[in-house]
Design a protein around this motif. Structure first.
Motif, PDB file in Angstrom:
ATOM      1  N   UNK A  11       0.825  -1.222   0.000  1.00  0.00           N
ATOM      2  CA  UNK A  11       0.000   0.000   0.000  1.00  0.00           C
ATOM      3  C   UNK A  11       0.857   1.270   0.000  1.00  0.00           C
ATOM      4  N   UNK A  12       1.975   1.267   0.738  1.00  0.00           N
ATOM      5  CA  UNK A  12       2.811   2.474   0.814  1.00  0.00           C
ATOM      6  C   UNK A  12       3.463   2.785  -0.536  1.00  0.00           C
ATOM      7  N   UNK A  13       3.704   1.746  -1.328  1.00  0.00           N
ATOM      8  CA  UNK A  13       4.258   1.938  -2.678  1.00  0.00           C
ATOM      9  C   UNK A  13       3.151   2.452  -3.606  1.00  0.00           C
ATOM     10  N   UNK A 215       6.779   5.176   5.780  1.00  0.00           N
ATOM     11  CA  UNK A 215       6.077   3.891   5.860  1.00  0.00           C
ATOM     12  C   UNK A 215       6.741   2.842   4.974  1.00  0.00           C
ATOM     13  N   UNK A 216       7.109   3.282   3.793  1.00  0.00           N
ATOM     14  CA  UNK A 216       7.618   2.352   2.774  1.00  0.00           C
ATOM     15  C   UNK A 216       8.917   1.670   3.217  1.00  0.00           C
ATOM     16  N   UNK A 217       9.774   2.417   3.902  1.00  0.00           N
ATOM     17  CA  UNK A 217      11.056   1.845   4.309  1.00  0.00           C
ATOM     18  C   UNK A 217      10.874   0.868   5.475  1.00  0.00           C
ATOM     19  N   UNK A 218       9.706   0.892   6.101  1.00  0.00           N
ATOM     20  CA  UNK A 218       9.429  -0.056   7.189  1.00  0.00           C
ATOM     21  C   UNK A 218       8.595  -1.250   6.730  1.00  0.00           C
ATOM     22  N   UNK A 219       7.781  -1.065   5.688  1.00  0.00           N
ATOM     23  CA  UNK A 219       6.750  -2.073   5.409  1.00  0.00           C
ATOM     24  C   UNK A 219       6.757  -2.692   4.024  1.00  0.00           C
ATOM     25  N   UNK A 220       7.442  -2.075   3.069  1.00  0.00           N
ATOM     26  CA  UNK A 220       7.330  -2.575   1.692  1.00  0.00           C
ATOM     27  C   UNK A 220       8.303  -3.727   1.447  1.00  0.00           C
ATOM     28  N   UNK A 221       8.310  -4.234   0.212  1.00  0.00           N
ATOM     29  CA  UNK A 221       9.232  -5.314  -0.169  1.00  0.00           C
ATOM     30  C   UNK A 221      10.691  -4.898   0.053  1.00  0.00           C
ATOM     31  N   UNK A 222      10.952  -3.616  -0.083  1.00  0.00           N
ATOM     32  CA  UNK A 222      12.311  -3.097   0.129  1.00  0.00           C
ATOM     33  C   UNK A 222      12.770  -3.376   1.563  1.00  0.00           C
ATOM     34  N   UNK A 223      11.883  -3.135   2.515  1.00  0.00           N
ATOM     35  CA  UNK A 223      12.200  -3.374   3.933  1.00  0.00           C
ATOM     36  C   UNK A 223      12.442  -4.858   4.182  1.00  0.00           C
ATOM     37  N   UNK A 231      21.245  -6.376   4.844  1.00  0.00           N
ATOM     38  CA  UNK A 231      21.721  -5.053   4.406  1.00  0.00           C
ATOM     39  C   UNK A 231      21.387  -3.984   5.442  1.00  0.00           C
ATOM     40  N   UNK A 232      20.342  -4.221   6.232  1.00  0.00           N
ATOM     41  CA  UNK A 232      19.969  -3.273   7.289  1.00  0.00           C
ATOM     42  C   UNK A 232      19.213  -4.029   8.374  1.00  0.00           C
ATOM     43  N   UNK A 233      19.293  -3.495   9.595  1.00  0.00           N
ATOM     44  CA  UNK A 233      18.503  -4.070  10.681  1.00  0.00           C
ATOM     45  C   UNK A 233      17.183  -3.306  10.778  1.00  0.00           C
ATOM     46  N   UNK A 234      16.266  -3.838  11.573  1.00  0.00           N
ATOM     47  CA  UNK A 234      15.000  -3.121  11.744  1.00  0.00           C
ATOM     48  C   UNK A 234      15.243  -1.774  12.417  1.00  0.00           C
ATOM     49  N   UNK A 235      16.242  -1.722  13.294  1.00  0.00           N
ATOM     50  CA  UNK A 235      16.577  -0.444  13.948  1.00  0.00           C
ATOM     51  C   UNK A 235      17.099   0.559  12.907  1.00  0.00           C
ATOM     52  N   UNK A 236      17.889   0.070  11.946  1.00  0.00           N
ATOM     53  CA  UNK A 236      18.370   0.960  10.867  1.00  0.00           C
ATOM     54  C   UNK A 236      17.180   1.530  10.095  1.00  0.00           C
ATOM     55  N   UNK A 240      15.857   5.412   9.472  1.00  0.00           N
ATOM     56  CA  UNK A 240      15.601   6.026   8.157  1.00  0.00           C
ATOM     57  C   UNK A 240      14.168   6.555   8.080  1.00  0.00           C
ATOM     58  N   UNK A 241      13.245   5.787   8.639  1.00  0.00           N
ATOM     59  CA  UNK A 241      11.843   6.220   8.652  1.00  0.00           C
ATOM     60  C   UNK A 241      11.705   7.533   9.438  1.00  0.00           C
TER      61      UNK A 241
END
Ligand SMILES: C[S@@+](CC[C@H](N)C(=O)[O-])C[C@H]1O[C@@H](n2cnc3c(N)ncnc32)[C@H](O)[C@@H]1O
Length: 268
Positions: A11-13, A215-223, A231-236, A240-241
């Protein structure tokens, strides 16, 4: 050819893609459209641009194409909601389009070539299905050329992460600057290359763009890909969010997205 589409259809995308119109995303093409034209829209996504193009060729026809039936369903819903009768739908990979030579007046792709494994082959294929005298039109953003104020370190991290993941998927996030070279490599001789931008600078636009990426950096396919590949942790991702929300809240916040555009005239 086996690139993976980095963003997915969370949805965010889609919130971002549904904001797009022919006016804000295909202005370089619009003066060339005639009411009777037959248009192919490759990688139509949620179909807002597709539907706008269809409204501009009322005596013609637009074919929305996507790689999966699920993705195509998004454009079907948009076109149905707008009550347009001159749109068809097809599952198709731009590298191998299932159409005879010389089928369309215009083959169009917005923000697609940056995601495909072989953009030169894709352009050649779009040219093959376009009639002599017709146009192949493509527009892609150029991530390294995104620029913004104020400086927010977490957004530099976001950019580095996005570039890394998009390339790992076989895409080219700096596609905007490459379009003309790809068109030449595909054999087009008559090419008009231009650029245009999206700019987000007032509070409402910043809240929309910044909130969407937060939202997208936390929830999309990219996340999901970032965490799954290490490549990144959830904290990272949370940092960014938060960075996107910090940028959006800045009274002097400004961001510009550069795009390359090509209009390739097909010759016999
Ligand atoms: C960034 S979206 C752009 C959607 C729409 N054109 C827009 O601008 O709103 C890219 C779309 O290209 C599609 N796509 C990815 N690889 C493709 C391929 N090889 N052939 C056709 N479409 C592809 C994806 O499924 C996705 O919906």
């Amino acid at each position: 050819m086996d690139a993976v589409y980095t963003h997915g259809h969370h949805e965010s995308v889609l919130r971002s893609h549904r904001w797009r119109t022919a006016g804000n995303s295909a202005a370089y093409l619009l003066p060339h459209l005639k009411p009777h034209m037959k248009v192919l829209d490759v990688g139509s996504g949620p179909g807002t641009i597709t539907a706008d193009l269809a409204a501009r060729v009322p005596d013609g026809h637009v074919t929305a194409s996507e790689v999966t039936e699920d993705a195509l369903e998004l454009a079907r819903a948009e076109v149905a909601a707008r009550g347009l009768a001159n749109v068809g739908f097809a599952v198709a990979d731009v590298h191998a389009l299932d159409y005879p030579d010389d089928t369309f007046c215009v083959a169009h792709a917005h923000q697609v070539l940056q995601h495909v494994g072989d953009p030169v082959r894709a352009l050649r294929e779009m040219g093959r299905v376009t009639k002599p005298g017709g146009l192949v039109a493509a527009r892609d953003s150029d991530y390294s050329a995104f620029t913004w104020w104020p400086r927010v370190p977490a957004l530099d991290e976001w950019m580095a992460l996005y570039q890394r993941l998009a390339r790992a998927n076989g895409g080219e996030p700096d596609a905007g600057r490459r379009l003309l070279s790809w068109a030449r490599a595909a054999g087009f001789e008559d090419v008009t290359a231009t650029s245009s931008t999206w700019c987000f600078a007032d509070p409402e636009d910043r809240a929309w763009w910044g909130g969407m990426w937060a939202d997208r950096i936390l929830r999309s396919a990219l996340a999901e890909q970032a965490v799954a590949t290490g490549a990144a942790t959830e904290a990272d991702l949370r940092r960014m969010s938060d960075g996107w929300r910090e940028w959006a809240a800045a009274e002097d916040g400004w961001l510009s997205v550069l795009h390359g555009e090509i209009l390739c005239r097909v010759t016999a």
